[in-house]
Every structure is written in C-alpha cells, then in structure tokens.
Write a protein that holds these residues in place. Structure first.
Motif, PDB file in Angstrom:
ATOM      1  N   LYS A  22      -0.670  -1.591   4.266  1.00 60.18           N
ATOM      2  CA  LYS A  22       0.295  -1.048   3.315  1.00 60.18           C
ATOM      3  C   LYS A  22       0.069  -1.628   1.925  1.00 60.18           C
ATOM      4  O   LYS A  22       0.124  -0.906   0.904  1.00 60.18           O
ATOM      5  N   ILE A  23      -0.198  -2.937   1.877  1.00 60.76           N
ATOM      6  CA  ILE A  23      -0.452  -3.580   0.583  1.00 60.76           C
ATOM      7  C   ILE A  23      -1.710  -3.009  -0.058  1.00 60.76           C
ATOM      8  O   ILE A  23      -1.752  -2.747  -1.270  1.00 60.76           O
ATOM      9  N   LEU A  24      -2.738  -2.784   0.739  1.00 65.58           N
ATOM     10  CA  LEU A  24      -3.979  -2.223   0.207  1.00 65.58           C
ATOM     11  C   LEU A  24      -3.766  -0.814  -0.321  1.00 65.58           C
ATOM     12  O   LEU A  24      -4.297  -0.454  -1.378  1.00 65.58           O
ATOM     13  N   ARG A  25      -2.999   0.006   0.417  1.00 65.35           N
ATOM     14  CA  ARG A  25      -2.723   1.361  -0.055  1.00 65.35           C
ATOM     15  C   ARG A  25      -1.941   1.329  -1.363  1.00 65.35           C
ATOM     16  O   ARG A  25      -2.221   2.092  -2.289  1.00 65.35           O
ATOM     17  N   HIS A  26      -0.957   0.426  -1.422  1.00 74.70           N
ATOM     18  CA  HIS A  26      -0.167   0.300  -2.639  1.00 74.70           C
ATOM     19  C   HIS A  26      -1.049  -0.168  -3.794  1.00 74.70           C
ATOM     20  O   HIS A  26      -0.923   0.326  -4.933  1.00 74.70           O
ATOM     21  N   GLY A  27      -1.957  -1.103  -3.517  1.00 73.76           N
ATOM     22  CA  GLY A  27      -2.860  -1.590  -4.554  1.00 73.76           C
ATOM     23  C   GLY A  27      -3.786  -0.501  -5.060  1.00 73.76           C
ATOM     24  O   GLY A  27      -4.023  -0.384  -6.268  1.00 73.76           O
ATOM     25  N   ARG A  28      -4.306   0.317  -4.138  1.00 76.65           N
ATOM     26  CA  ARG A  28      -5.181   1.420  -4.561  1.00 76.65           C
ATOM     27  C   ARG A  28      -4.414   2.431  -5.404  1.00 76.65           C
ATOM     28  O   ARG A  28      -4.939   2.958  -6.386  1.00 76.65           O
ATOM     29  N   ALA A  29      -3.166   2.710  -5.010  1.00 78.32           N
ATOM     30  CA  ALA A  29      -2.355   3.651  -5.774  1.00 78.32           C
ATOM     31  C   ALA A  29      -2.093   3.129  -7.191  1.00 78.32           C
ATOM     32  O   ALA A  29      -2.189   3.880  -8.177  1.00 78.32           O
ATOM     33  N   LEU A  30      -1.783   1.848  -7.315  1.00 75.65           N
ATOM     34  CA  LEU A  30      -1.563   1.254  -8.632  1.00 75.65           C
ATOM     35  C   LEU A  30      -2.843   1.263  -9.461  1.00 75.65           C
ATOM     36  O   LEU A  30      -2.814   1.544 -10.670  1.00 75.65           O
ATOM     37  N   ALA A  31      -3.962   0.946  -8.803  1.00 75.72           N
ATOM     38  CA  ALA A  31      -5.238   0.936  -9.517  1.00 75.72           C
ATOM     39  C   ALA A  31      -5.581   2.326 -10.038  1.00 75.72           C
ATOM     40  O   ALA A  31      -6.092   2.478 -11.158  1.00 75.72           O
ATOM     41  N   HIS A  32      -5.287   3.357  -9.226  1.00 77.00           N
ATOM     42  CA  HIS A  32      -5.565   4.722  -9.678  1.00 77.00           C
ATOM     43  C   HIS A  32      -4.619   5.124 -10.811  1.00 77.00           C
ATOM     44  O   HIS A  32      -5.042   5.766 -11.781  1.00 77.00           O
TER      45      HIS A  32
END
Length: 381
Positions: A10-20
């Motif tokens: 979940k943290i990784l998905r959230h991080g990817r979303a923020l990065a995008h």
C-alpha cells in the motif's frame, strides 16, 4: 499475504501515485541538483576564481519548462554583459584608490543600473554584476579587466550548463505545461457553469461561486505565464507546436462568459417562463460541462476534441424555447430590470455557444499538430 507485506504494498502504491502526481516537481529538483554539481565541477576544472557564480547561474537558469529556462538564460546573460561593460568601464576609467573615491564609483555603478532594473524586472542582475566587477579586484588583487572576464566566464559556464541540463534531462516543454494548465482551467469553468445553470431563478451559492471564480482567475494567470514560455520555445524553433494565442484567447472568452452568466442568472421570472426554459437550461448545463471536461482531457492527452453535437442540440432547444416565449408575449409584464437580465442571459448563452465552438476548433488544431507526439506520450505514460 501477511499484514506487513500488504502495508508495504500500500505504501509503495501511494508512493508511486505521489511520484506520478508531482513528477514535474521531482524532475525539476533532479535537474537543479545535477546542474549545480556539473557547473561547480566545470568551474573548478576551468580554474575560475569564483565557482559560486557559475553554480548560482545554473540554479537561476534551470527552470520548470524549457521556454522558461531559455528566457532566464537570455535575460541573465544579457544583464551580465551590460553590467560587466558598465562596471568594468567605470573601474578602468575612474581612479578609485581610496575609500571615498571607491564609494563615488560604486554609486555611479549602482544607481543607473538600479534605475533600469526598476523598469525591467528581468534585469535585476545589472547592479549586482556591476558591483561584483567593481569590488572583486579590491578583494582579490586582480585588474578590472580580469574581474570582468572572470564574471562573464562564470555566467556563461553556469548558464550553458543550466540550459543544457534543461534540454537533455527529461525536458518539460512549455506547450505540454500549457495543455495541462488549460485542462485545469476548463474543469474549473465547467464547475462554475454547473453551479450557475442549475435553475433560472435560483441564485447560485455566492461563496462557492466566488471560490470557483478566484480559482479560474488564478488558473488564467498561470496559463498566460506558461503560454509566454511556450512562445519562447516556438520562436526559438525548439518546438513545432501551434501558436498558443488562439487557445488562450478562447479560454479568456469562456471566463468572461462565466462572469456574464453570474450577473444574469437568478432574476425573478414568471412561473410559466421558468417552466418553459428550465428543461433546456438543464440540458445546456449537462452538455456544456461534459464538453468542457472532455475537451480538457483531450488537450491534456493531445487527442481529437469530443463531439459537439449534444452542445448544439441543447443550445438549439433553448433558442427555440426562448423564441417561443418572446413570440407569445410572456415578457410583456416583466419589470424592466428583469427583462434586461432575461435578455442578458440569452446573450450570454449565445456567446457561450460560440466560444464552445471555438474551443472545439482549437482542440482539434492541437490534436492535429501533435498527432505523432500524442502516440509517443501515451507510450511513455
């Protein structure tokens, strides 16, 4: 899957979303850091006396878009050359062996250039450069000619590094930022129309409408600034993108339509007039807001514009109902100020219809200009 693994995923998905979401800001941070390091290394390799100015110039020139970097580099280099010429000439021609003489020369160096900078904000570097050229020789015991040459080399190195980094490291084109800003503004205009066209007699929520209007104004200001950067790229032949002028003018007209509608809606109309016109007004609200949001998406993705048939149908239905109300004399018993607002509403809707057609044409022009780039952009994303 264990709980810890789920949490990590979940943290990784959230991080990817923020990065995008903040990819442009992250890329800018990377370019700025890389430009500063390269400028410092190159200044050291060339044995420049003050590598600091090469690094600072690189930081100033490395901007969000390529067009802004080009303008910053041009303004900074031109300002540096003028400041070096003025400060160097004063340092060479006017003796300043004691402190009083130095103060007098310093005043002559700063005052005229500060006056020029007060009229041209992009030339703020003028007095700074003149002061550096004038004072560095007294601190480092070098001649004014050497100080002036060093200053030019430092700025050229920093400016060249900053601009090359902006071009080579994930460059952000001004026209891409323009379409993103235009899409945001179209979404805000759609929100405003949805609020304004809910009913003929209903006054819109003033606080919510003011907030939307302020957002549209801020978006327009940002769009104009980005559009100017995009034009710098186009004039420098760094892109083959279309002229941003028609797009910016169309969005400005749409904003004026929102203002006009805000002043026209909410008048007290006879019940029969409201009953006759409300269905077509709701149809316009639905068709126009959907078209605006879809047009914003099309601009952002560089795709063809959405169909405008539903918009045409909705406005034609309103025009027919409006004409029938006039022919049947339902406006004769209205108060004068109500009649004025009623006809102002019809005029504002006519203008909105015309400008939505302009938007359809402009989006189509951009999609044709970027037909090849759109495919590449979708592959990258």
């Amino acid at each position: 899957m264990p709980l810890d693994a789920k949490r990590i995923a979940k943290i990784l998905r959230h991080g990817r979303a923020l990065a995008h979401r903040y990819r442009l800001q992250l890329i800018l941070a990377l370019r700025v850091a890389l430009g500063a390091l390269v400028a410092f290394a190159l200044a050291q390799a060339l044995h420049l006396r003050l590598p600091l100015w090469a690094v600072l110039t690189s930081l100033i020139v490395t901007q969000m878009s390529l067009g802004r970097s080009l303008k910053a580099a041009t303004d900074y280099l031109l300002g540096t050359f003028i400041g070096v010429a003025w400060g160097g000439a004063l340092a060479i021609l006017i003796p300043h062996e004691n402190e009083w003489a130095l103060l007098g020369v310093l005043a002559l160096a700063v005052a005229p250039l500060a006056l020029i900078a007060s009229f041209r904000a992009n030339f703020n570097v003028l007095p700074v450069t003149a002061v550096i050229v004038l004072l560095v020789p007294t601190m480092q015991h070098v001649s004014p000619e050497v100080s002036a040459l060093d200053r030019v080399l430092e700025v050229v190195v920093g400016g060249a590094v900053g601009f090359l980094v902006s071009v080579l490291v994930w460059p952000s084109r001004g026209h891409q930022l323009t379409t993103d800003a235009a899409a945001t503004m179209l979404r805000l205009i759609a929100d405003a129309l949805a609020e304004l066209l809910k009913g003929m007699e209903r006054l819109p929520d003033d606080r919510r409408l003011r907030r939307i209007q302020d957002g549209i104004g801020a978006a327009l200001t940002r769009l104009n600034a980005i559009g100017a950067e995009a034009e710098h790229e186009r004039m420098a032949r760094l892109t083959s993108a279309p002229d941003t002028g028609p797009l910016l003018r169309t969005l400005l007209r749409l904003r004026h339509d929102v203002v006009m509608l805000g002043r026209a809606v909410g008048c007290e109309l006879p019940a029969e007039v409201v009953q006759r016109l409300t269905p077509s007004m709701h149809a316009i609200a639905l068709a126009a807001t959907n078209f605006l949001r879809s047009s914003g998406t099309a601009l952002r993705e560089l795709e063809p514009p959405p169909p405008i048939d539903a918009v045409d149908t909705a406005f034609k239905a309103y025009a027919d109902a409006f004409g029938a109300v006039r022919r049947e004399g339902l406006t004769r018993n209205m108060a004068s100020d109500t009649v004025e607002r009623f006809f102002a509403l019809g005029f504002a809707l006519d203008q909105l219809r015309e400008h939505l057609s302009d938007l359809h044409r402009v989006v189509d022009e951009w999609s044709h200009a970027y037909s090849g780039a759109a495919t590449a952009r979708r592959l990258v994303n």
